[in-house]
Design a protein around this motif. Structure first.
Motif, PDB file in Angstrom:
ATOM      1  N   SER A 180       3.510  20.095  -5.895  1.00 52.28           N
ATOM      2  CA  SER A 180       3.788  19.462  -4.617  1.00 52.28           C
ATOM      3  C   SER A 180       2.734  18.395  -4.360  1.00 52.28           C
ATOM      4  O   SER A 180       1.632  18.450  -4.909  1.00 52.28           O
ATOM      5  CB  SER A 180       3.803  20.479  -3.484  1.00 52.28           C
ATOM      6  N   TYR A 181       3.084  17.431  -3.540  1.00 51.29           N
ATOM      7  CA  TYR A 181       2.209  16.310  -3.269  1.00 51.29           C
ATOM      8  C   TYR A 181       2.319  16.000  -1.790  1.00 51.29           C
ATOM      9  O   TYR A 181       3.411  16.067  -1.216  1.00 51.29           O
ATOM     10  CB  TYR A 181       2.648  15.098  -4.107  1.00 51.29           C
ATOM     11  N   THR A 182       1.221  15.643  -1.148  1.00 49.54           N
ATOM     12  CA  THR A 182       1.227  15.366   0.275  1.00 49.54           C
ATOM     13  C   THR A 182       0.851  13.917   0.530  1.00 49.54           C
ATOM     14  O   THR A 182      -0.159  13.439   0.022  1.00 49.54           O
ATOM     15  CB  THR A 182       0.233  16.282   1.015  1.00 49.54           C
ATOM     16  N   ILE A 183       1.693  13.226   1.297  1.00 48.45           N
ATOM     17  CA  ILE A 183       1.394  11.878   1.770  1.00 48.45           C
ATOM     18  C   ILE A 183       1.387  11.948   3.285  1.00 48.45           C
ATOM     19  O   ILE A 183       2.412  12.195   3.906  1.00 48.45           O
ATOM     20  CB  ILE A 183       2.457  10.861   1.298  1.00 48.45           C
ATOM     21  N   ILE A 224      11.154   4.387  -3.184  1.00 49.08           N
ATOM     22  CA  ILE A 224      10.457   3.371  -3.966  1.00 49.08           C
ATOM     23  C   ILE A 224      11.350   2.149  -4.152  1.00 49.08           C
ATOM     24  O   ILE A 224      10.909   1.010  -3.972  1.00 49.08           O
ATOM     25  CB  ILE A 224      10.008   3.951  -5.328  1.00 49.08           C
ATOM     26  N   LYS A 225      12.607   2.382  -4.471  1.00 49.90           N
ATOM     27  CA  LYS A 225      13.545   1.282  -4.678  1.00 49.90           C
ATOM     28  C   LYS A 225      13.733   0.474  -3.388  1.00 49.90           C
ATOM     29  O   LYS A 225      13.768  -0.759  -3.415  1.00 49.90           O
ATOM     30  CB  LYS A 225      14.883   1.826  -5.169  1.00 49.90           C
ATOM     31  N   ARG A 241       0.840  -1.211   0.000  1.00 52.97           N
ATOM     32  CA  ARG A 241       0.000   0.000   0.000  1.00 52.97           C
ATOM     33  C   ARG A 241       0.872   1.256   0.000  1.00 52.97           C
ATOM     34  O   ARG A 241       0.591   2.221  -0.726  1.00 52.97           O
ATOM     35  CB  ARG A 241      -0.935  -0.003   1.210  1.00 52.97           C
ATOM     36  N   ALA A 242       1.933   1.244   0.794  1.00 48.11           N
ATOM     37  CA  ALA A 242       2.843   2.400   0.840  1.00 48.11           C
ATOM     38  C   ALA A 242       3.521   2.593  -0.511  1.00 48.11           C
ATOM     39  O   ALA A 242       3.663   3.728  -0.984  1.00 48.11           O
ATOM     40  CB  ALA A 242       3.887   2.205   1.941  1.00 48.11           C
ATOM     41  N   LEU A 243       3.917   1.499  -1.154  1.00 49.21           N
ATOM     42  CA  LEU A 243       4.560   1.582  -2.463  1.00 49.21           C
ATOM     43  C   LEU A 243       3.604   2.168  -3.502  1.00 49.21           C
ATOM     44  O   LEU A 243       4.008   3.002  -4.313  1.00 49.21           O
ATOM     45  CB  LEU A 243       5.047   0.199  -2.905  1.00 49.21           C
ATOM     46  N   ASN A 244       2.343   1.786  -3.459  1.00 49.21           N
ATOM     47  CA  ASN A 244       1.364   2.341  -4.395  1.00 49.21           C
ATOM     48  C   ASN A 244       1.206   3.844  -4.213  1.00 49.21           C
ATOM     49  O   ASN A 244       1.128   4.591  -5.189  1.00 49.21           O
ATOM     50  CB  ASN A 244       0.010   1.644  -4.237  1.00 49.21           C
ATOM     51  N   ARG A 245       1.186   4.297  -2.969  1.00 50.50           N
ATOM     52  CA  ARG A 245       1.064   5.736  -2.712  1.00 50.50           C
ATOM     53  C   ARG A 245       2.303   6.497  -3.178  1.00 50.50           C
ATOM     54  O   ARG A 245       2.197   7.588  -3.737  1.00 50.50           O
ATOM     55  CB  ARG A 245       0.817   5.988  -1.232  1.00 50.50           C
ATOM     56  N   LEU A 246       3.484   5.912  -2.956  1.00 46.99           N
ATOM     57  CA  LEU A 246       4.723   6.556  -3.408  1.00 46.99           C
ATOM     58  C   LEU A 246       4.781   6.617  -4.936  1.00 46.99           C
ATOM     59  O   LEU A 246       5.199   7.618  -5.509  1.00 46.99           O
ATOM     60  CB  LEU A 246       5.942   5.812  -2.872  1.00 46.99           C
ATOM     61  N   ARG A 247       4.351   5.560  -5.586  1.00 44.06           N
ATOM     62  CA  ARG A 247       4.341   5.555  -7.054  1.00 44.06           C
ATOM     63  C   ARG A 247       3.365   6.594  -7.598  1.00 44.06           C
ATOM     64  O   ARG A 247       3.669   7.276  -8.579  1.00 44.06           O
ATOM     65  CB  ARG A 247       3.975   4.168  -7.570  1.00 44.06           C
ATOM     66  N   ASP A 248       2.187   6.711  -6.974  1.00 46.00           N
ATOM     67  CA  ASP A 248       1.227   7.740  -7.400  1.00 46.00           C
ATOM     68  C   ASP A 248       1.825   9.134  -7.276  1.00 46.00           C
ATOM     69  O   ASP A 248       1.694   9.965  -8.170  1.00 46.00           O
ATOM     70  CB  ASP A 248      -0.056   7.660  -6.571  1.00 46.00           C
ATOM     71  N   TYR A 250       5.004   9.951  -7.260  1.00 39.78           N
ATOM     72  CA  TYR A 250       6.088  10.107  -8.235  1.00 39.78           C
ATOM     73  C   TYR A 250       5.527  10.420  -9.620  1.00 39.78           C
ATOM     74  O   TYR A 250       5.987  11.341 -10.290  1.00 39.78           O
ATOM     75  CB  TYR A 250       6.926   8.827  -8.267  1.00 39.78           C
ATOM     76  N   VAL A 251       4.507   9.677 -10.028  1.00 33.28           N
ATOM     77  CA  VAL A 251       3.922   9.888 -11.363  1.00 33.28           C
ATOM     78  C   VAL A 251       3.316  11.282 -11.465  1.00 33.28           C
ATOM     79  O   VAL A 251       3.511  11.978 -12.463  1.00 33.28           O
ATOM     80  CB  VAL A 251       2.879   8.795 -11.669  1.00 33.28           C
ATOM     81  N   LYS A 252       2.591  11.715 -10.450  1.00 34.62           N
ATOM     82  CA  LYS A 252       1.967  13.035 -10.506  1.00 34.62           C
ATOM     83  C   LYS A 252       2.999  14.152 -10.536  1.00 34.62           C
ATOM     84  O   LYS A 252       2.813  15.159 -11.219  1.00 34.62           O
ATOM     85  CB  LYS A 252       0.996  13.216  -9.350  1.00 34.62           C
ATOM     86  N   LEU A 253       4.095  13.979  -9.807  1.00 36.78           N
ATOM     87  CA  LEU A 253       5.138  14.997  -9.823  1.00 36.78           C
ATOM     88  C   LEU A 253       5.869  15.015 -11.160  1.00 36.78           C
ATOM     89  O   LEU A 253       6.232  16.079 -11.667  1.00 36.78           O
ATOM     90  CB  LEU A 253       6.126  14.771  -8.684  1.00 36.78           C
TER      91      LEU A 253
END
Length: 85
Positions: free
Chosen positions: A35-38, A55-56, A16-23, A25-28
């Motif tokens: 800017s993006y907030t998690i 992500i890696k 779940r954390a990886l999916n949020r980080l990928r989202d 990254y793609v939006k940025l």
């Protein structure tokens, strides 16, 4: 060592954390946002290298958890010393 239930919970959490980080990254990268907030963290375009490293690292952790769930052993390392007699 944790049991299979705990390993599965850890794996789900990291996925779940990886999916949020990928989202994020793609939006940025697409430039749709600056800017993006998690949760409580705010990321900007300048944070792309740090985001890529996170992500890696998460992908590596997920691979390790999947190996543990599949009961595969890590590879053993050994060295060979050539000798000239």
């Amino acid at each position: 060592m944790a049991d299979a239930v705990e390993l599965r919970a850890r794996l789900d959490f990291r996925q779940r954390a990886l999916n949020r980080l990928r989202d994020a990254y793609v939006k940025l990268v697409e430039g749709g946002v600056k800017s993006y907030t998690i949760d409580d963290r705010q990321l900007t375009k300048f944070d792309l290298p740090a985001l890529k490293n996170e992500i890696k690292a998460l992908e590596g952790e997920i691979d390790e958890l999947e190996r543990l769930l599949a009961n595969t052993r890590p590879r053993k390392a050994f060295g060979v010393i050539p000798r000239d007699w």
